[in-house]
Write an enzyme that holds these catalytic residues in place. Sequence first.
Site, PDB file in Angstrom:
ATOM      1  N   THR A 135      -5.251   8.918  -6.020  1.00  0.00           N
ATOM      2  CA  THR A 135      -5.210   9.129  -4.457  1.00  0.00           C
ATOM      3  C   THR A 135      -4.428  10.164  -4.115  1.00  0.00           C
ATOM      4  O   THR A 135      -4.910  10.893  -3.063  1.00  0.00           O
ATOM      5  CB  THR A 135      -4.596   7.722  -3.888  1.00  0.00           C
ATOM      6  OG1 THR A 135      -5.075   6.715  -4.763  1.00  0.00           O
ATOM      7  CG2 THR A 135      -4.518   7.544  -2.694  1.00  0.00           C
ATOM      8  N   GLU A 170       0.661  -1.261  -0.040  1.00  0.00           N
ATOM      9  CA  GLU A 170      -0.006  -0.052   0.100  1.00  0.00           C
ATOM     10  C   GLU A 170       0.831   1.522  -0.064  1.00  0.00           C
ATOM     11  O   GLU A 170       0.401   2.212  -0.616  1.00  0.00           O
ATOM     12  CB  GLU A 170      -1.006  -0.099   1.255  1.00  0.00           C
ATOM     13  CG  GLU A 170      -1.927  -1.043   1.172  1.00  0.00           C
ATOM     14  CD  GLU A 170      -3.041  -0.920   0.126  1.00  0.00           C
ATOM     15  OE1 GLU A 170      -2.553  -1.087  -1.011  1.00  0.00           O
ATOM     16  OE2 GLU A 170      -4.148  -0.210   0.172  1.00  0.00           O
TER      17      GLU A 170
HETATM   18  P1  ADP Z   1      -7.055   1.535  -5.154  1.00  0.00           P
HETATM   19  O1  ADP Z   1      -7.861   2.357  -4.139  1.00  0.00           O
HETATM   20  O2  ADP Z   1      -8.130   1.124  -6.222  1.00  0.00           O
HETATM   21  O3  ADP Z   1      -6.314   0.459  -4.610  1.00  0.00           O
HETATM   22  P2  ADP Z   1      -4.877   3.095  -5.364  1.00  0.00           P
HETATM   23  O4  ADP Z   1      -4.696   4.326  -6.001  1.00  0.00           O
HETATM   24  O5  ADP Z   1      -4.494   2.833  -3.992  1.00  0.00           O
HETATM   25  O6  ADP Z   1      -6.070   2.387  -5.848  1.00  0.00           O
HETATM   26  O7  ADP Z   1      -3.719   2.078  -5.978  1.00  0.00           O
HETATM   27  C1  ADP Z   1      -3.498   1.893  -7.502  1.00  0.00           C
HETATM   28  C2  ADP Z   1      -1.953   2.099  -7.753  1.00  0.00           C
HETATM   29  O8  ADP Z   1      -1.217   1.142  -7.424  1.00  0.00           O
HETATM   30  C3  ADP Z   1      -1.961   2.628  -9.299  1.00  0.00           C
HETATM   31  O9  ADP Z   1      -0.882   3.701  -9.341  1.00  0.00           O
HETATM   32  C4  ADP Z   1      -1.159   1.271  -9.741  1.00  0.00           C
HETATM   33  O10 ADP Z   1      -0.549   1.672 -10.971  1.00  0.00           O
HETATM   34  C5  ADP Z   1      -0.432   0.812  -8.509  1.00  0.00           C
HETATM   35  N1  ADP Z   1      -0.109  -0.660  -8.442  1.00  0.00           N
HETATM   36  C6  ADP Z   1       1.007  -1.311  -8.358  1.00  0.00           C
HETATM   37  N2  ADP Z   1       0.725  -2.527  -8.410  1.00  0.00           N
HETATM   38  C7  ADP Z   1      -0.441  -2.818  -8.608  1.00  0.00           C
HETATM   39  C8  ADP Z   1      -1.358  -4.100  -8.411  1.00  0.00           C
HETATM   40  N3  ADP Z   1      -0.889  -5.104  -8.564  1.00  0.00           N
HETATM   41  N4  ADP Z   1      -2.712  -3.957  -8.585  1.00  0.00           N
HETATM   42  C9  ADP Z   1      -3.043  -2.549  -8.522  1.00  0.00           C
HETATM   43  N5  ADP Z   1      -2.342  -1.513  -8.554  1.00  0.00           N
HETATM   44  C10 ADP Z   1      -1.258  -1.477  -8.418  1.00  0.00           C
END
Ligand code: ADP
Length: 308
Positions: free
Chosen positions: A182, A129
């Site tokens: 985010t 995260e």
């Molecule tokens: P969510 O709230 O849907 O999790 P976030 O904004 O917290 O969305 O996370 C998405 C970010 O994490 C994006 O920038 C994405 O490129 C990155 N990321 C890296 N690896 C992954 C993964 N395995 N799955 C989803 N997002 C990923």
Amino acid sequence: MNKSLRIFAPATVANLSCGFDVLGCCLDTVGDEMVVSLTPDPEVTITKIEGANLPLESHKNVAGVATKALLKKYNKEVGVNIEIYKNIKAGSGIGSSAASSAGAVWAVNRLLNSPFTNHELISFAMEGEKLASGNAHADNVAPALLGGFTLVRSYEPLDVIKLHTPEDLMVTVIHPQIEVKTSDSRSVIKHRVSLKKAIQQWGNVGGFIAGLYTNNYQLIGRSLEDVIIEPLRSILIPEFDAVKETALSKGALGCGISGSGPSIFALSKGEKTANLVAEAIRDVYSKTGLEFDIHVSKINNQGIKILS
Ligand code: ADP
């Protein structure tokens, strides 16, 4: 010993209106699949990602980063290969990154014969995260790993509690396909809170949790109020007020922003109401011309599941 597992890594709704960064719940019908395998070479590799354009380099993917955090603590030479089949769109606000972080560490732990408890896995998944959002929050990874509703009582030291789930609670989620970073949704938040608002907010958190434990759906509903974050963040989400008003008019117990948005969630008692809410908010969004997905799910009390 199993050398490979196919798992379901569920979507999650964080914050739940009153519980910014501390409350979350796990969904049942929305989630990714992952195939996680132990390999002879002591490396973490990601060889396949379907359904999303995400990095295969393990240090840039939350699944790789979380896995490495676990292996560092495990302190024995182990190799891991990960395949990710994405259904949850990244940046949706329903825990796309958390599903991958939590799914990876949960599966690796199982393959190693569970040297860690699910509670201990939370801190490894939080490293993923941290990569995704710059902030090692637990409000998505905790419900993914423990199932049901979770409360992060404290971050330092980490103290996460799994809460009771009333049988008939259902979630309706609408994901408008717009990008809300985010970082943007964090930047609109004020870092000072008035005592008056703080009192309202912690009253609601307590009321919400009391409602879960007493199966008091009305109390759950009136506690789903966010006087601190929602008024600032909701302006980033098209038709937020109309969706909320419509959901409540169709019998939803409460409605708010899912995680940092743009998804909006509503909690309802029973499947019938949850579906009515889904249809009504579909009508609201159809008029915007924006693309969107709608999900209706019961609360998944188990969390991550083995598929094969
Ligand atoms: P969510 O709230 O849907 O999790 P976030 O904004 O917290 O969305 O996370 C998405 C970010 O994490 C994006 O920038 C994405 O490129 C990155 N990321 C890296 N690896 C992954 C993964 N395995 N799955 C989803 N997002 C990923």
